[in-house]
Design a protein around this motif. Sequence first.
Motif, short mmCIF file in Angstrom:
data_model
loop_
_atom_site.label_atom_id
_atom_site.label_comp_id
_atom_site.label_asym_id
_atom_site.label_seq_id
_atom_site.Cartn_x
_atom_site.Cartn_y
_atom_site.Cartn_z
N MET A 1 43.70 41.64 21.55
CA MET A 1 44.05 41.36 22.93
C MET A 1 42.87 40.68 23.63
SD MET A 1 46.36 41.57 25.27
CE MET A 1 47.49 42.68 24.46
N LYS A 2 43.21 39.78 24.53
CA LYS A 2 42.22 39.15 25.38
C LYS A 2 42.56 39.50 26.83
CE LYS A 2 41.18 35.04 22.53
NZ LYS A 2 42.18 35.19 21.45
N TYR A 3 41.54 39.86 27.58
CA TYR A 3 41.70 40.13 29.00
C TYR A 3 40.90 39.11 29.80
CZ TYR A 3 43.49 44.69 27.50
OH TYR A 3 44.21 45.68 26.91
N MET A 4 41.40 38.77 30.97
CA MET A 4 40.68 37.86 31.84
C MET A 4 41.04 38.17 33.30
SD MET A 4 42.82 34.36 30.99
CE MET A 4 41.62 33.31 31.79
N ARG A 5 40.31 37.57 34.21
CA ARG A 5 40.53 37.76 35.64
C ARG A 5 40.55 36.38 36.29
NH1 ARG A 5 36.15 39.77 37.65
NH2 ARG A 5 36.92 41.10 39.36
N VAL A 6 41.55 36.14 37.11
CA VAL A 6 41.72 34.82 37.72
C VAL A 6 41.84 34.97 39.23
CG1 VAL A 6 42.85 33.92 35.65
CG2 VAL A 6 44.25 34.82 37.51
N GLY A 7 41.40 33.92 39.93
CA GLY A 7 41.52 33.92 41.38
C GLY A 7 40.17 33.76 42.06
N PRO A 8 40.16 33.74 43.38
CA PRO A 8 38.92 33.54 44.14
C PRO A 8 37.91 34.64 43.86
CG PRO A 8 40.85 33.31 45.56
CD PRO A 8 41.34 33.86 44.26
N ALA A 9 36.64 34.30 43.97
CA ALA A 9 35.57 35.29 43.77
C ALA A 9 35.76 36.46 44.72
CB ALA A 9 34.21 34.64 43.98
N GLY A 10 35.76 37.66 44.17
CA GLY A 10 35.95 38.86 44.97
C GLY A 10 37.39 39.27 45.12
N ALA A 11 38.31 38.43 44.67
CA ALA A 11 39.74 38.75 44.77
C ALA A 11 40.46 38.36 43.47
CB ALA A 11 40.36 38.04 45.97
N GLU A 12 39.80 38.60 42.35
CA GLU A 12 40.37 38.22 41.06
C GLU A 12 41.57 39.10 40.71
OE1 GLU A 12 35.99 36.99 40.84
OE2 GLU A 12 37.13 38.75 41.57
N HIS A 13 42.42 38.57 39.86
CA HIS A 13 43.67 39.18 39.46
C HIS A 13 43.59 39.49 37.96
CE1 HIS A 13 47.91 39.80 40.59
NE2 HIS A 13 48.21 39.45 39.35
N PRO A 14 43.94 40.70 37.50
CA PRO A 14 43.83 41.04 36.08
C PRO A 14 44.96 40.43 35.26
CG PRO A 14 44.72 42.91 37.27
CD PRO A 14 44.38 41.87 38.31
N VAL A 15 44.60 39.90 34.09
CA VAL A 15 45.55 39.18 33.24
C VAL A 15 45.29 39.56 31.79
CG1 VAL A 15 46.24 36.88 32.42
CG2 VAL A 15 45.75 37.24 34.85
N ALA A 16 46.35 39.66 31.01
CA ALA A 16 46.26 39.82 29.56
C ALA A 16 46.75 38.55 28.89
CB ALA A 16 47.07 41.02 29.08
N CYS A 17 46.10 38.15 27.81
CA CYS A 17 46.45 36.91 27.11
C CYS A 17 47.02 37.23 25.74
CB CYS A 17 45.22 36.02 26.93
SG CYS A 17 44.20 35.85 28.40
N THR A 18 48.17 36.67 25.44
CA THR A 18 48.75 36.76 24.10
C THR A 18 49.08 35.34 23.66
OG1 THR A 18 50.98 37.08 24.99
CG2 THR A 18 49.71 39.05 24.49
N GLY A 19 48.30 34.81 22.71
CA GLY A 19 48.49 33.43 22.32
C GLY A 19 48.22 32.51 23.50
N GLU A 20 49.21 31.68 23.85
CA GLU A 20 49.08 30.77 24.97
C GLU A 20 49.74 31.31 26.22
OE1 GLU A 20 47.27 27.96 24.82
OE2 GLU A 20 46.76 28.60 22.78
N ARG A 21 50.14 32.57 26.22
CA ARG A 21 50.83 33.16 27.36
C ARG A 21 49.90 34.12 28.12
NH1 ARG A 21 56.89 34.54 24.94
NH2 ARG A 21 57.47 32.37 24.47
N TYR A 22 50.10 34.17 29.43
CA TYR A 22 49.29 34.99 30.29
C TYR A 22 50.20 35.96 31.03
CZ TYR A 22 46.06 31.23 29.25
OH TYR A 22 45.28 30.31 28.59
#
Length: 281
Positions: A1-22
Motif C-alpha cells: 500500500m502507498k499512502y499520500m496527502r494532497v491539498g494545501p499546506a496545513g490542510a492536506e487530505h489523506p489518500v491511499a494509492c492502489t496502482g494508478e487509482r487514488y
Amino acid sequence: MKYMRVGPAGAEHPVACTGERYHDLSGVTADIDGAFLAAGALDGAGVAAETLPEIDITGLRIGAPIARPGAVLCIGQNYAAHAAESGAPPPEVPILFYKAPNTVVGPYDDVLIPRGSTKTDWEVELGVVIGRTARYLDSPEHALEHVAGYVTSNDVSERDFQLAVSGGQWSKGKSCETFNPLGPWLVTPDEVGDPNGLRLRSSVNDEPRQDSTTADMIFDVAYLVWSLSQYTVLEPGDLINTGTPQGVALSGRFPYLRHGDTVVVEIDGLGAQRSAVRDAP
C-alpha cells in the motif's frame, strides 16, 4: 500500500494509492498520522482501499505523506564513502542528531536557502516511519516490526551552520525552514521488501550527483531502530533519516545550491521528488 496527502499546506487530505487509482481516506482517518499508523492503518481498520471512494488528484499539491512527526531523528555519516568525503572515519556507533519537525514539507515544495547561507547542500536518504512504539528493543531481529513504512527524504543541510558556527551540534545546520522535503508516498513494508538494497539517487539541474544503494549503509535499518530505542522512545509517526551516500556538495566536487537550481532525489519503489531552490524571503 502507498499512502499520500494532497491539498494545501496545513490542510492536506489523506489518500491511499492502489496502482494508478487514488482513494479517499477521510472516512477512515483525519490524517496519515501516528494514531492511524499505530492502529495498523487500513489493515487495522479492516478496510480494503478498493472499497473507498476514488479521488482525482490532478492539479492538487502533493504534501508530505505523513502529518508533522513528533520527532525527526537523523543518522550522520552512515555510508562509508560519504564519511570519507566528509574527512571523517566511519563511525563505530550511529551518530544521532535531530531536525525540527517543521522542516518537513512536500516533495515538490520549494527549498528555501536561508539568509546568510553560502553552503546549502542536498542529501538523498531513506526515511523510515515508525508504526509501533519502540523502547528498549531486545535486539535488531524484531525491529522492523515497528516500522510503518518507508519514504524518500531529502535531508537538506547548511554546512557552515552545521560545522563552522554550530557550537558543536549539527542541528543548527539542519533545521532551517523547508529543509526536509518528504515523499511523495509512504510505502508499506510489504511493498518494499528488503530495505537494505534500495537504489537511491540525486541530481541538480539534471546533472547526476549521488548514485548508491542502501546496501552500503554502515548501520542497516533494523540496527538503527534497535539502537535508537536504547536511548529514546520511538513513537508512531516519528521519522528516521538513515543517512546519505557520497556525492554531496560538502565533498568539494560540486557547487552548493543557488537560487534557481532544481534538485531531484529518488529511491526505487519510493518515488522521486523535485524541488525548486529559492532564496528565503
